[in-house]
Design a protein around this motif. Structure first.
Motif, PDB file in Angstrom:
ATOM      1  N   LEU A  94      90.245 -14.398 -25.783  1.00  0.00           N
ATOM      2  CA  LEU A  94      89.319 -15.490 -26.087  1.00  0.00           C
ATOM      3  C   LEU A  94      88.291 -15.655 -24.971  1.00  0.00           C
ATOM      4  N   ILE A  95      88.731 -15.472 -23.720  1.00  0.00           N
ATOM      5  CA  ILE A  95      87.793 -15.529 -22.593  1.00  0.00           C
ATOM      6  C   ILE A  95      86.737 -14.442 -22.747  1.00  0.00           C
ATOM      7  N   GLY A  96      87.177 -13.221 -23.030  1.00  0.00           N
ATOM      8  CA  GLY A  96      86.235 -12.119 -23.229  1.00  0.00           C
ATOM      9  C   GLY A  96      85.292 -12.364 -24.382  1.00  0.00           C
ATOM     10  N   GLY A 102      83.745  -7.769 -13.895  1.00  0.00           N
ATOM     11  CA  GLY A 102      83.760  -9.216 -13.685  1.00  0.00           C
ATOM     12  C   GLY A 102      84.415  -9.960 -14.833  1.00  0.00           C
ATOM     13  N   VAL A 103      84.068  -9.590 -16.049  1.00  0.00           N
ATOM     14  CA  VAL A 103      84.660 -10.242 -17.224  1.00  0.00           C
ATOM     15  C   VAL A 103      86.135  -9.879 -17.343  1.00  0.00           C
ATOM     16  N   ALA A 104      86.475  -8.621 -17.052  1.00  0.00           N
ATOM     17  CA  ALA A 104      87.881  -8.222 -17.092  1.00  0.00           C
ATOM     18  C   ALA A 104      88.706  -9.030 -16.103  1.00  0.00           C
ATOM     19  N   CYS A 105      88.142  -9.287 -14.925  1.00  0.00           N
ATOM     20  CA  CYS A 105      88.835 -10.099 -13.928  1.00  0.00           C
ATOM     21  C   CYS A 105      89.035 -11.531 -14.431  1.00  0.00           C
ATOM     22  N   ALA A 106      88.014 -12.086 -15.066  1.00  0.00           N
ATOM     23  CA  ALA A 106      88.143 -13.430 -15.642  1.00  0.00           C
ATOM     24  C   ALA A 106      89.230 -13.463 -16.711  1.00  0.00           C
ATOM     25  N   MET A 107      89.258 -12.437 -17.538  1.00  0.00           N
ATOM     26  CA  MET A 107      90.273 -12.356 -18.598  1.00  0.00           C
ATOM     27  C   MET A 107      91.673 -12.249 -18.012  1.00  0.00           C
ATOM     28  N   ILE A 136      93.643 -22.750 -16.541  1.00  0.00           N
ATOM     29  CA  ILE A 136      93.293 -21.431 -17.066  1.00  0.00           C
ATOM     30  C   ILE A 136      91.778 -21.241 -17.036  1.00  0.00           C
ATOM     31  N   GLU A 137      91.053 -22.284 -17.447  1.00  0.00           N
ATOM     32  CA  GLU A 137      89.586 -22.224 -17.416  1.00  0.00           C
ATOM     33  C   GLU A 137      89.092 -22.038 -15.999  1.00  0.00           C
ATOM     34  N   TYR A 138      89.736 -22.710 -15.040  1.00  0.00           N
ATOM     35  CA  TYR A 138      89.337 -22.606 -13.635  1.00  0.00           C
ATOM     36  C   TYR A 138      89.608 -21.192 -13.107  1.00  0.00           C
ATOM     37  N   ALA A 139      90.759 -20.637 -13.447  1.00  0.00           N
ATOM     38  CA  ALA A 139      91.084 -19.273 -13.016  1.00  0.00           C
ATOM     39  C   ALA A 139      90.059 -18.281 -13.554  1.00  0.00           C
ATOM     40  N   ALA A 140      89.713 -18.427 -14.823  1.00  0.00           N
ATOM     41  CA  ALA A 140      88.722 -17.533 -15.434  1.00  0.00           C
ATOM     42  C   ALA A 140      87.362 -17.702 -14.771  1.00  0.00           C
ATOM     43  N   GLU A 141      87.010 -18.946 -14.466  1.00  0.00           N
ATOM     44  CA  GLU A 141      85.723 -19.225 -13.811  1.00  0.00           C
ATOM     45  C   GLU A 141      85.634 -18.517 -12.463  1.00  0.00           C
ATOM     46  N   MET A 142      86.706 -18.578 -11.692  1.00  0.00           N
ATOM     47  CA  MET A 142      86.696 -17.915 -10.383  1.00  0.00           C
ATOM     48  C   MET A 142      86.652 -16.399 -10.528  1.00  0.00           C
ATOM     49  N   TYR A 186      95.231 -19.643  -6.823  1.00  0.00           N
ATOM     50  CA  TYR A 186      94.319 -20.684  -6.352  1.00  0.00           C
ATOM     51  C   TYR A 186      94.222 -21.821  -7.378  1.00  0.00           C
ATOM     52  N   SER A 187      94.050 -21.457  -8.645  1.00  0.00           N
ATOM     53  CA  SER A 187      93.912 -22.498  -9.670  1.00  0.00           C
ATOM     54  C   SER A 187      95.216 -23.265  -9.863  1.00  0.00           C
ATOM     55  N   SER A 188      96.357 -22.586  -9.663  1.00  0.00           N
ATOM     56  CA  SER A 188      97.649 -23.244  -9.832  1.00  0.00           C
ATOM     57  C   SER A 188      97.897 -24.305  -8.769  1.00  0.00           C
ATOM     58  N   PHE A 189      97.276 -24.154  -7.594  1.00  0.00           N
ATOM     59  CA  PHE A 189      97.389 -25.163  -6.544  1.00  0.00           C
ATOM     60  C   PHE A 189      96.534 -26.391  -6.863  1.00  0.00           C
ATOM     61  N   SER A 190      95.592 -26.234  -7.785  1.00  0.00           N
ATOM     62  CA  SER A 190      94.680 -27.331  -8.124  1.00  0.00           C
ATOM     63  C   SER A 190      95.173 -28.079  -9.354  1.00  0.00           C
ATOM     64  N   ASP A 191      94.457 -29.140  -9.702  1.00  0.00           N
ATOM     65  CA  ASP A 191      94.753 -29.843 -10.953  1.00  0.00           C
ATOM     66  C   ASP A 191      93.848 -29.363 -12.082  1.00  0.00           C
ATOM     67  N   GLY A 192      93.059 -28.326 -11.806  1.00  0.00           N
ATOM     68  CA  GLY A 192      92.179 -27.753 -12.821  1.00  0.00           C
ATOM     69  C   GLY A 192      90.775 -28.329 -12.821  1.00  0.00           C
ATOM     70  N   ARG A 193      90.557 -29.395 -12.037  1.00  0.00           N
ATOM     71  CA  ARG A 193      89.220 -29.983 -11.997  1.00  0.00           C
ATOM     72  C   ARG A 193      88.356 -29.265 -10.968  1.00  0.00           C
ATOM     73  N   HIS A 194      87.123 -28.971 -11.321  1.00  0.00           N
ATOM     74  CA  HIS A 194      86.203 -28.292 -10.410  1.00  0.00           C
ATOM     75  C   HIS A 194      84.781 -28.538 -10.892  1.00  0.00           C
ATOM     76  N   ARG A 195      83.788 -28.207 -10.092  1.00  0.00           N
ATOM     77  CA  ARG A 195      82.403 -28.599 -10.371  1.00  0.00           C
ATOM     78  C   ARG A 195      81.669 -27.658 -11.332  1.00  0.00           C
ATOM     79  N   ILE A 196      81.886 -26.347 -11.187  1.00  0.00           N
ATOM     80  CA  ILE A 196      81.141 -25.357 -11.976  1.00  0.00           C
ATOM     81  C   ILE A 196      82.017 -24.859 -13.120  1.00  0.00           C
ATOM     82  N   SER A 197      81.572 -25.053 -14.342  1.00  0.00           N
ATOM     83  CA  SER A 197      82.383 -24.643 -15.490  1.00  0.00           C
ATOM     84  C   SER A 197      82.265 -23.144 -15.743  1.00  0.00           C
ATOM     85  N   PHE A 198      83.252 -22.604 -16.446  1.00  0.00           N
ATOM     86  CA  PHE A 198      83.208 -21.202 -16.836  1.00  0.00           C
ATOM     87  C   PHE A 198      81.962 -20.918 -17.666  1.00  0.00           C
TER      88      PHE A 198
END
Length: 402
Positions: A269-271, A292-297, A313-319, A357-369
């Protein structure tokens, strides 16, 4: 967005856009002209610039030559307006008359298009939401996971297809680990996956884990480079990233197939979001659209497996995508080897880091995927053509001029 069947495809490398796409186009055109006396195929832009290294001519000839002689014309400096990977097929009768000419584009991941709004999808659109922001909000409202949205839109039959995809991914890893020797082409590059695998097993657990991920990703990428059977994820050039991560998690953490399939659905779905809103074609946006997209996926898949929330999950994909922005596609000698193979291994490990990295967070971040996808698309437009799979700049140019 289209079905995941249009994203994950089992086929032969080394390139989804330069090998699989032209092969499929030749099959379509040859099927319409089984009585042709001869064919003429003109390759344009990026497709012509690196087509020989990607075996584009071989793929087309394999299909059409059993019908009649094929003349391949190369136009690397002529870019058609819609996409850098343009092709013009012509069929001629025994009297020399032109039967048909057909312009078609290989737009990435093995997909074809006849122009704006004319993507040649076999499965059709099955998703009514096209951004990850919408999908995550839907998940939060309904108490669902991202893979459940895939299940609802695709239907239960998607799981048998994803099982087939997973089996093909595992097989490509295992073949790659067992193959040794030289990769095809003038670079005389040796396969490394088998050696990395053996060395990794000799290290303590912390280094062993990272070494095994390297080995698994290298194994698939080397299989792709040698024209072996792999899965587009989302492309051939980036086919080692997701298998490298998922094979490691399945083997090292004993995750069940059903959890792996859920992760594949989330990754797909990310891809799909990127493919629909930007591009997964290195010829159009550079390697950020492939590795880059493969890494996000893969980042999203790993986060899914380890119990991440939709926001995490969205945050991990964004990074995973953000930190590949601007990556050029500059294959040496037009081969999917340098720097492509190493990039797959590094992206696989970066995906695991994005999950942590995303698992340490609550999923909130400034820049969306979704914002990063927009930026990637614009960055791809801003990149000069010499950095988009033409092998006329960057590493390709510097290496050849040494």
């Amino acid at each position: 967005m289209n079905s995941l069947r249009e994203l994950y495809k089992i086929g032969k490398g080394p390139s989804s856009s330069h090998t699989m796409g032209p092969y499929s186009a030749a099959c379509i055109f040859g099927g319409r002209h089984a009585d042709a006396a001869r064919f003429e195929v003109t390759l344009y832009g990026s497709l012509a610039a690196t087509g020989k290294g990607h075996m584009t001519d071989v793929a087309i000839q394999e299909v059409l030559e059993p019908i009649g002689p094929v003349e391949i014309l190369w136009e690397p400096s002529h870019f058609l307006p819609y996409h850098p990977n343009g092709m013009l097929f012509k069929a001629f009768g025994a009297d020399g008359a032109l039967q048909e000419e057909w312009t078609v584009y290989s737009i990435g991941g093995g997909a074809l298009s006849e122009g704006p709004g004319k993507e040649m999808s076999q499965a059709g659109e099955v998703y009514d939401m096209n951004t990850l922001t919408e999908i995550v909000e839907w998940c939060d409202r309904n108490g669902r996971n991202i893979w459940e949205y895939v299940d609802i839109c695709e239907g239960p039959q998607i799981w048998d297809y994803l099982q087939e995809i997973w089996e093909a991914m595992k097989a490509s890893v295992e073949r790659g680990l067992n193959h040794e020797g030289r990769l095809p082409g003038p670079l005389n590059l040796s396969r490394k996956a088998s050696v990395y695998h053996v060395k990794a097993l000799g290290y303590q657990p912390n280094l062993r884990s990272r070494g095994l991920v390297f080995a698994y990703a290298l194994a698939v990428s080397e299989e792709n480079a040698s024209g072996g059977t792999i899965v587009t994820a989302p492309t051939c050039g980036s086919s080692g990233v997701i298998p490298g991560v998922l094979y490691h998690l399945a083997k090292g953490h004993a995750f069940s197939d059903i959890k792996i399939l859920h992760a594949l659905a989330t990754a797909g779905l990310i891809g799909n979001v990127v493919k629909h809103n930007a591009s997964i074609s290195g010829a159009e946006v550079g390697c950020q659209g492939e590795v880059g997209v493969a890494c996000a996926m893969a980042s999203a898949a790993a986060c899914q497996i380890f119990g991440g929330s939709p926001s995490q999950i969205e945050y991990a994909a964004e990074m995973g995508l953000e930190h590949h922005l601007g990556m050029t596609c500059d294959p040496v000698c037009g081969l999917v080897q340098i720097p492509c193979i190493e990039r797959n291994a590094f992206a696989a490990c970066r995906a695991l880091d994005a999950n942590i990295y995303s698992s340490f967070s609550d999923g909130r971040h400034r820049i969306s995927f979704d914002h990063v996808v927009e930026v990637m698309k614009q960055t791809g437009k801003d990149l000069p053509s010499l950095y988009k799979e033409t092998s006329t700049g960057g590493l390709a140019l510097k290496y050849m001029n040494r």
